[in-house]
Design an enzyme around this catalytic site. Structure first.
Site, PDB file in Angstrom:
ATOM      1  N   ARG A 163      84.994   9.912  -5.826  1.00  0.00           N
ATOM      2  CA  ARG A 163      83.904  10.902  -5.871  1.00  0.00           C
ATOM      3  C   ARG A 163      82.549  10.226  -6.138  1.00  0.00           C
ATOM      4  NH1 ARG A 163      87.980  13.349  -4.494  1.00  0.00           N
ATOM      5  NH2 ARG A 163      88.401  15.553  -4.919  1.00  0.00           N
ATOM      6  N   SER A 235      86.909  21.811  -7.317  1.00  0.00           N
ATOM      7  CA  SER A 235      87.054  21.198  -8.642  1.00  0.00           C
ATOM      8  C   SER A 235      85.705  21.186  -9.336  1.00  0.00           C
ATOM      9  CB  SER A 235      87.523  19.752  -8.512  1.00  0.00           C
ATOM     10  OG  SER A 235      88.740  19.691  -7.828  1.00  0.00           O
ATOM     11  N   GLU A 332      82.002  17.511 -11.715  1.00  0.00           N
ATOM     12  CA  GLU A 332      81.914  16.906 -10.393  1.00  0.00           C
ATOM     13  C   GLU A 332      80.778  17.601  -9.632  1.00  0.00           C
ATOM     14  OE1 GLU A 332      84.685  16.231  -6.499  1.00  0.00           O
ATOM     15  OE2 GLU A 332      84.710  18.151  -7.487  1.00  0.00           O
TER      16      GLU A 332
HETATM   17  N1  EPU Z   1      97.810  20.503 -13.076  1.00  0.00           N
HETATM   18  C1  EPU Z   1      98.231  21.340 -14.078  1.00  0.00           C
HETATM   19  N2  EPU Z   1      97.579  22.529 -14.247  1.00  0.00           N
HETATM   20  C2  EPU Z   1      96.557  22.917 -13.447  1.00  0.00           C
HETATM   21  C3  EPU Z   1      96.111  22.058 -12.433  1.00  0.00           C
HETATM   22  C4  EPU Z   1      96.759  20.852 -12.271  1.00  0.00           C
HETATM   23  O1  EPU Z   1      99.158  21.030 -14.821  1.00  0.00           O
HETATM   24  O2  EPU Z   1      96.029  24.013 -13.664  1.00  0.00           O
HETATM   25  C5  EPU Z   1      98.534  19.251 -12.852  1.00  0.00           C
HETATM   26  C6  EPU Z   1      99.332  19.326 -11.544  1.00  0.00           C
HETATM   27  O3  EPU Z   1     100.608  19.885 -11.754  1.00  0.00           O
HETATM   28  C7  EPU Z   1      99.394  17.884 -11.116  1.00  0.00           C
HETATM   29  C8  EPU Z   1      98.079  17.316 -11.611  1.00  0.00           C
HETATM   30  O4  EPU Z   1      97.614  18.195 -12.632  1.00  0.00           O
HETATM   31  O5  EPU Z   1     100.436  17.217 -11.775  1.00  0.00           O
HETATM   32  C9  EPU Z   1      97.059  17.170 -10.503  1.00  0.00           C
HETATM   33  O6  EPU Z   1      96.820  18.450  -9.904  1.00  0.00           O
HETATM   34  P1  EPU Z   1      96.512  18.629  -8.342  1.00  0.00           P
HETATM   35  O7  EPU Z   1      97.474  17.894  -7.523  1.00  0.00           O
HETATM   36  O8  EPU Z   1      96.335  20.077  -8.083  1.00  0.00           O
HETATM   37  O9  EPU Z   1      95.151  17.868  -8.120  1.00  0.00           O
HETATM   38  P2  EPU Z   1      93.868  17.677  -9.025  1.00  0.00           P
HETATM   39  O10 EPU Z   1      93.852  16.295  -9.555  1.00  0.00           O
HETATM   40  O11 EPU Z   1      93.768  18.782  -9.996  1.00  0.00           O
HETATM   41  C10 EPU Z   1      92.461  16.679  -7.067  1.00  0.00           C
HETATM   42  C11 EPU Z   1      91.123  16.900  -6.434  1.00  0.00           C
HETATM   43  C12 EPU Z   1      91.152  18.107  -5.526  1.00  0.00           C
HETATM   44  C13 EPU Z   1      92.209  17.865  -4.469  1.00  0.00           C
HETATM   45  C14 EPU Z   1      93.552  17.622  -5.160  1.00  0.00           C
HETATM   46  C15 EPU Z   1      94.639  17.251  -4.183  1.00  0.00           C
HETATM   47  C16 EPU Z   1      89.466  16.036  -8.000  1.00  0.00           C
HETATM   48  C17 EPU Z   1      88.381  16.368  -8.964  1.00  0.00           C
HETATM   49  N3  EPU Z   1      90.096  17.082  -7.452  1.00  0.00           N
HETATM   50  O12 EPU Z   1      92.728  17.794  -7.914  1.00  0.00           O
HETATM   51  O13 EPU Z   1      89.885  18.199  -4.903  1.00  0.00           O
HETATM   52  O14 EPU Z   1      92.302  18.944  -3.578  1.00  0.00           O
HETATM   53  O15 EPU Z   1      93.432  16.513  -6.072  1.00  0.00           O
HETATM   54  O16 EPU Z   1      94.446  15.965  -3.736  1.00  0.00           O
HETATM   55  O17 EPU Z   1      89.720  14.868  -7.740  1.00  0.00           O
HETATM   56  C18 EPU Z   1      87.740  19.188  -5.055  1.00  0.00           C
HETATM   57  O18 EPU Z   1      87.307  18.057  -5.214  1.00  0.00           O
HETATM   58  O19 EPU Z   1      86.991  20.202  -5.025  1.00  0.00           O
HETATM   59  C19 EPU Z   1      89.174  19.379  -4.927  1.00  0.00           C
HETATM   60  C20 EPU Z   1      89.742  20.590  -4.857  1.00  0.00           C
END
Ligand code: EPU
Length: 336
Positions: A163, A235, A332
């Site tokens: 990012r 996010s 972000e």
């Molecule tokens: N998790 C939870 N509770 C929640 C959300 C997430 O326990 O409410 C856990 C999930 O179970 C998982 C981990 O946290 O083990 C990561 O969650 P997820 O795969 O949903 O991805 P994220 O890290 O929360 C990032 C990006 C997203 C992108 C997803 C998928 C960032 C800031 N966000 O989210 O990007 O879609 O990975 O690759 O890096 C965005 O930037 O706007 C965005 C949506």
């Protein structure tokens, strides 16, 4: 063509749908119009408002807002392995993904349904499901305001990281991105290593481009709110990158905590969504703002929230996570 607006209400130009007024806003269709635009309307303070998907306005905007509208996608080079295309800054990112999938071109299918425009993709180095925009971007074209000239920056000089890019740092407020050049592959290169992706793709009959796109769209729709219904900017926070010792200390207490190797040696990336969730904030609401019920990393405008309310709410979330885990998460989203 250049279109000029004064005192324009911009709730439909930002995905959080906060109601603010921009004193002056210009849209332009072609890069070549920028020198004229700056000569005519330019002011000391200006800001590029692209799709408005990663910004939170907290007040009315005095700065000149500039919106790129070039929606062209032109193939610039092709051989038996790859295709290069020049993509106007105003192309909807997901239209670009659809374009590439329809043509059997690999590289950005995992980035399906990310809201926003192609010109904003390099700024954030948007990413999802194990792929980042930098994997496909070869160069970025821009207008350099101080020099009144056009510059093409090769990807290796764009300072891409998680990012991150030079457009958030040394080039911030100095250039208007007009196009990106991407390279896509004709050879299959499925990247299914992230979370539920492999299962969803198998359920659709295997790793074709169309199946991957469909699977990613379905995963995103199931977790992320539709901005047309609930204002949000994806996010709201970045996933924090911490020292390995910090991650180890937390893992001793929470062995189930998601964690990923960070690009930097000795550092670990944690999931801010998990931290917020475990701090008890998922689905928490106060006034017109809430933490999304299905993805704690997303803050939502429940209706009529001002930018100020969102920020005050975000600060509470940061505080709760800090209290519980001793970790500072940071936005972000650009706050303006
Ligand atoms: N998790 C939870 N509770 C929640 C959300 C997430 O326990 O409410 C856990 C999930 O179970 C998982 C981990 O946290 O083990 C990561 O969650 P997820 O795969 O949903 O991805 P994220 O890290 O929360 C990032 C990006 C997203 C992108 C997803 C998928 C960032 C800031 N966000 O989210 O990007 O879609 O990975 O690759 O890096 C965005 O930037 O706007 C965005 C949506």
């Amino acid at each position: 063509m250049i279109r000029y607006y004064e005192n324009i209400e911009i709730s439909d130009r930002n995905s959080f749908h906060v109601r603010q007024v921009a004193k002056r806003l210009v849209e332009f269709d072609h890069a070549e119009e920028l020198p004229e635009l700056f000569a005519k309307y330019g002011s000391e303070e200006w800001y590029v408002l692209s799709g408005g998907n990663n910004i939170l306005f907290t007040k009315d905007i005095e700065a000149l807002l500039i919106t790129p509208c070039d929606k062209s996608i032109v193939v610039t080079a092709e051989n038996d392995k790859v295709v290069r295309a020049k993509v106007g800054a105003g192309v909807e990112w997901d239209d670009l993904v659809a374009w590439s999938v329809e043509r059997g071109l690999w590289g950005i299918e995992n980035l399906s349904l990310i809201p926003g425009k192609a010109g904003a993709a390099p700024v954030q180095n948007i990413g999802a499901y194990g792929v980042e925009a930098k994997d496909a971007i070869r160069s970025v074209e821009m207008y350099f305001v101080e020099g009144n000239n056009f510059v093409t920056l090769a990807a290796e000089h764009c300072g891409f990281g998680y990012r991150e890019s030079v457009f958030k740092h040394t080039l911030k407020g100095r250039v208007v991105i007009t196009a990106i050049e991407i390279e896509l592959s004709k050879e299959p290169n499925p990247r299914l290593g992230y979370g539920d992706v492999v299962r969803e793709v198998e359920a659709r009959g295997g790793a074709t481009l169309a199946n991957i796109r469909d699977a990613i769209c379905s995963i995103r729709r199931s977790k992320l709110p539709d901005t047309a219904v609930l204002g949000n900017a994806g996010s709201f926070f970045k996933n924090p990158i911490v020292e390995r010792e910090v991650a180890e200390r937390l893992l001793a207490e929470f062995p189930e905590m998601p964690h990923y190797p960070a690009a930097e040696e000795g550092k670990v990336k944690l999931a801010a969504g998990w931290l917020i969730d475990k701090a008890g904030m998922k689905g928490y609401k106060e006034g017109n703002v809430g933490v999304h019920e299905r993805q704690a990393l997303v803050l939502v405008n429940l209706g009529g929230a001002t930018g100020g309310e969102v920020i005050a709410f975000a600060e509470k979330v940061v505080e709760k996570v800090h209290e519980r885990f001793g970790i500072e998460i940071s936005p972000e989203v650009n706050v303006m």
